[in-house]
Design a protein around this motif. Structure first.
Motif, PDB file in Angstrom:
ATOM      1  N   GLN A  59      17.992   5.623 -16.932  1.00 17.11           N
ATOM      2  CA  GLN A  59      16.664   6.154 -16.621  1.00 17.11           C
ATOM      3  C   GLN A  59      16.241   5.817 -15.193  1.00 17.11           C
ATOM      4  O   GLN A  59      15.670   6.658 -14.493  1.00 17.11           O
ATOM      5  N   VAL A  60      16.511   4.587 -14.769  1.00 12.17           N
ATOM      6  CA  VAL A  60      16.154   4.178 -13.407  1.00 12.17           C
ATOM      7  C   VAL A  60      16.960   4.971 -12.387  1.00 12.17           C
ATOM      8  O   VAL A  60      16.423   5.444 -11.372  1.00 12.17           O
ATOM      9  N   ARG A  61      18.243   5.143 -12.635  1.00 16.66           N
ATOM     10  CA  ARG A  61      19.087   5.906 -11.709  1.00 16.66           C
ATOM     11  C   ARG A  61      18.585   7.339 -11.576  1.00 16.66           C
ATOM     12  O   ARG A  61      18.451   7.872 -10.468  1.00 16.66           O
ATOM     13  N   ASP A  62      18.282   7.973 -12.711  1.00 13.66           N
ATOM     14  CA  ASP A  62      17.812   9.358 -12.678  1.00 13.66           C
ATOM     15  C   ASP A  62      16.483   9.465 -11.932  1.00 13.66           C
ATOM     16  O   ASP A  62      16.264  10.416 -11.173  1.00 13.66           O
ATOM     17  N   TYR A  63      15.603   8.510 -12.166  1.00 10.00           N
ATOM     18  CA  TYR A  63      14.302   8.526 -11.483  1.00 10.00           C
ATOM     19  C   TYR A  63      14.502   8.424  -9.972  1.00 10.00           C
ATOM     20  O   TYR A  63      13.890   9.179  -9.191  1.00 10.00           O
ATOM     21  N   LEU A  64      15.350   7.505  -9.538  1.00 13.79           N
ATOM     22  CA  LEU A  64      15.539   7.286  -8.106  1.00 13.79           C
ATOM     23  C   LEU A  64      16.232   8.481  -7.446  1.00 13.79           C
ATOM     24  O   LEU A  64      15.942   8.810  -6.287  1.00 13.79           O
ATOM     25  N   GLU A  65      17.112   9.138  -8.156  1.00 11.99           N
ATOM     26  CA  GLU A  65      17.749  10.335  -7.596  1.00 11.99           C
ATOM     27  C   GLU A  65      16.711  11.425  -7.356  1.00 11.99           C
ATOM     28  O   GLU A  65      16.747  12.114  -6.325  1.00 11.99           O
ATOM     29  N   ASP A  66      15.758  11.568  -8.284  1.00  9.12           N
ATOM     30  CA  ASP A  66      14.679  12.535  -8.092  1.00  9.12           C
ATOM     31  C   ASP A  66      13.742  12.080  -6.969  1.00  9.12           C
ATOM     32  O   ASP A  66      13.256  12.905  -6.183  1.00  9.12           O
ATOM     33  N   PHE A  67      13.507  10.782  -6.877  1.00 12.36           N
ATOM     34  CA  PHE A  67      12.613  10.252  -5.851  1.00 12.36           C
ATOM     35  C   PHE A  67      13.189  10.474  -4.452  1.00 12.36           C
ATOM     36  O   PHE A  67      12.457  10.774  -3.502  1.00 12.36           O
ATOM     37  N   VAL A  68      14.496  10.339  -4.319  1.00 10.81           N
ATOM     38  CA  VAL A  68      15.154  10.594  -3.030  1.00 10.81           C
ATOM     39  C   VAL A  68      14.841  12.008  -2.551  1.00 10.81           C
ATOM     40  O   VAL A  68      14.509  12.238  -1.374  1.00 10.81           O
ATOM     41  N   LYS A  69      14.920  12.975  -3.448  1.00  9.98           N
ATOM     42  CA  LYS A  69      14.641  14.370  -3.091  1.00  9.98           C
ATOM     43  C   LYS A  69      13.173  14.562  -2.762  1.00  9.98           C
ATOM     44  O   LYS A  69      12.826  15.260  -1.795  1.00  9.98           O
ATOM     45  N   LEU A  70      12.307  13.950  -3.553  1.00  8.33           N
ATOM     46  CA  LEU A  70      10.865  14.072  -3.323  1.00  8.33           C
ATOM     47  C   LEU A  70      10.473  13.520  -1.963  1.00  8.33           C
ATOM     48  O   LEU A  70       9.700  14.135  -1.221  1.00  8.33           O
ATOM     49  N   ALA A  71      11.014  12.362  -1.621  1.00  6.37           N
ATOM     50  CA  ALA A  71      10.638  11.676  -0.388  1.00  6.37           C
ATOM     51  C   ALA A  71      11.445  12.132   0.813  1.00  6.37           C
ATOM     52  O   ALA A  71      11.070  11.842   1.952  1.00  6.37           O
ATOM     53  N   GLY A  72      12.553  12.834   0.584  1.00  9.09           N
ATOM     54  CA  GLY A  72      13.438  13.166   1.685  1.00  9.09           C
ATOM     55  C   GLY A  72      13.976  11.915   2.346  1.00  9.09           C
ATOM     56  O   GLY A  72      14.042  11.811   3.569  1.00  9.09           O
ATOM     57  N   ALA A  73      14.376  10.947   1.532  1.00 12.16           N
ATOM     58  CA  ALA A  73      14.727   9.615   2.030  1.00 12.16           C
ATOM     59  C   ALA A  73      16.208   9.493   2.352  1.00 12.16           C
ATOM     60  O   ALA A  73      17.067   9.955   1.596  1.00 12.16           O
ATOM     61  N   ASP A  74      16.498   8.839   3.473  1.00  7.42           N
ATOM     62  CA  ASP A  74      17.859   8.491   3.834  1.00  7.42           C
ATOM     63  C   ASP A  74      18.260   7.143   3.246  1.00  7.42           C
ATOM     64  O   ASP A  74      19.449   6.824   3.172  1.00  7.42           O
ATOM     65  N   GLU A  75      17.279   6.370   2.827  1.00  5.29           N
ATOM     66  CA  GLU A  75      17.505   5.028   2.283  1.00  5.29           C
ATOM     67  C   GLU A  75      16.313   4.678   1.413  1.00  5.29           C
ATOM     68  O   GLU A  75      15.183   5.105   1.683  1.00  5.29           O
ATOM     69  N   LEU A  76      16.536   3.898   0.370  1.00  6.46           N
ATOM     70  CA  LEU A  76      15.464   3.435  -0.497  1.00  6.46           C
ATOM     71  C   LEU A  76      15.243   1.944  -0.301  1.00  6.46           C
ATOM     72  O   LEU A  76      16.202   1.167  -0.302  1.00  6.46           O
TER      73      LEU A  76
END
Length: 343
Positions: free
Chosen positions: A288-305
């Motif tokens: 669940q955490v992995r899936d959330y962070l993968e979606d968050f990367v797209k939302l934020a346009g992040a190169d790094e978390l």
């Protein structure tokens, strides 16, 4: 190793009930050692003052201690509140760190005071208007670290020519605009200020101007993580984290609060507003955490978390970073990440 974005950590050096600041900093050493062994890219420490639950008031001193007890992980400030300091002194401090620990030191810069106005004016003795000079102070600091001092005859020793990487921190459009204009990497504090995340990171990317230190935009977005072996366990941790956050915000004003009063406050509009500061939180099992962070990367346009591990105790926070490393398939033998130095 996966092709996912690199993961880093923000450590507030939390002082838990009944423990000393010294013990908190010992735990920060242990956290850094574990993060290094798991493959996290970097850990940052944030400047706060007059906060009884946070021990990271002097990031440069803390970084020096932790760097001496680790080997490879990057360490930095996330950030130094630049209007509180002379750019020259900051250059000397982080130049010293860079000379002692080459290739491992970062310097994130914020313009907020990191404290209340009473502490700012009477204890730190800073001018509340100093933040207006933030862009000029960044350029002055960059000049010292790059060996191109803007003040004739003045060099930062140590510091001169170390090229310590600078990052602009922000939670609004101001930081995004400034980072884009200066051609510097940008870090959005979405772990506690979620409102403008998408707008700010989009603006940064669309308006980025290449500079002598960075050819393309580089964006880091902060996010909270509460991971557990079970979905139910993670949900219970989240409930306690929210309660602790509400209690902390209330008691920071000097007020005391009973558990019964806290129950009411958590469900009140004020409590929900405080809880919403943690809007971007990955909660659940590793999947669940992995899936959330993968979606968050797209939302934020992040190169790094930049991960803020949350939990009602230090053990819970440590468990979160272990589970997250497993979920994200971090490789401790080959830490990916952002460029470490700017030319």
């Amino acid at each position: 190793m996966s092709d996912r974005q690199p993961l880093s950590l923000i450590d507030f050096c939390t002082i838990y009930d009944g423990e000393s600041a010294g013990r908190s900093m010992q735990r920060s050493v242990e956290l850094a050692q574990q993060a290094e062994s798991l493959g996290y890219s970097r850990i940052w420490y944030s400047e706060h003052h007059n906060m009884g639950s946070i021990a990271s008031s002097v990031p440069a001193v803390l970084i020096a201690h932790i760097a001496a007890h680790t080997s490879t992980i990057r360490l930095g400030a996330g950030g130094v509140m630049l209007p509180n300091h002379s750019p020259y002194v900051v250059a000397e401090q982080f130049g010293t760190l860079a000379e002692l620990h080459p290739g491992r030191i970062d310097l994130g810069l914020g313009r907020a005071p990191g404290t209340d106005m009473n502490t700012l004016g009477r204890a730190l003795r800073r001018d509340p208007q100093a933040a207006e000079h933030f862009p000029e102070d960044i350029l002055e600091l960059h000049g010292y670290l790059s060996g191109n001092s803007r003040i004739p005859g003045v060099r930062a020793v140590p510091g001169d020519g170390t090229n310590v990487p600078l990052y602009i921190l922000g939670s609004s459009m101001y930081g995004a605009s400034l980072a884009a204009q200066l051609g510097l990497p940008y870090v959005f504090a979405s772990h506690f200020a979620p409102t403008h995340l998408e707008q700010a990171t989009k603006h940064y990317r669309e308006n980025f101007e290449p500079s002598d230190v960075l050819d393309e935009p580089y964006c880091i977005a902060a996010v909270n993580v509460i991971a557990d072996d079970t979905e139910e366990g993670a949900a219970e941790q989240q409930r306690k984290v929210v309660r602790n956050r509400v209690r902390s915000m209330i008691t920071r004003t000097g007020a005391s609060i009973t558990d019964a009063q806290l129950d009411g406050l958590v469900s009140s509009p004020q409590g929900r507003q405080i809880a919403d500061m943690l809007r971007f939180t990955a909660v659940g099992t590793t999947t669940q955490v992995r899936d959330y962070l993968e979606d968050f990367v797209k939302l934020a346009g992040a190169d790094e978390l930049m991960i803020s591990p949350q939990g009602p105790s230090n053990d819970h926070a440590l468990a979160s970073i272990r589970l997250l490393a497993e979920a994200w398939e971090l490789d401790p033998a080959k830490t990916a990440g952002a460029p470490g130095t700017w030319s």
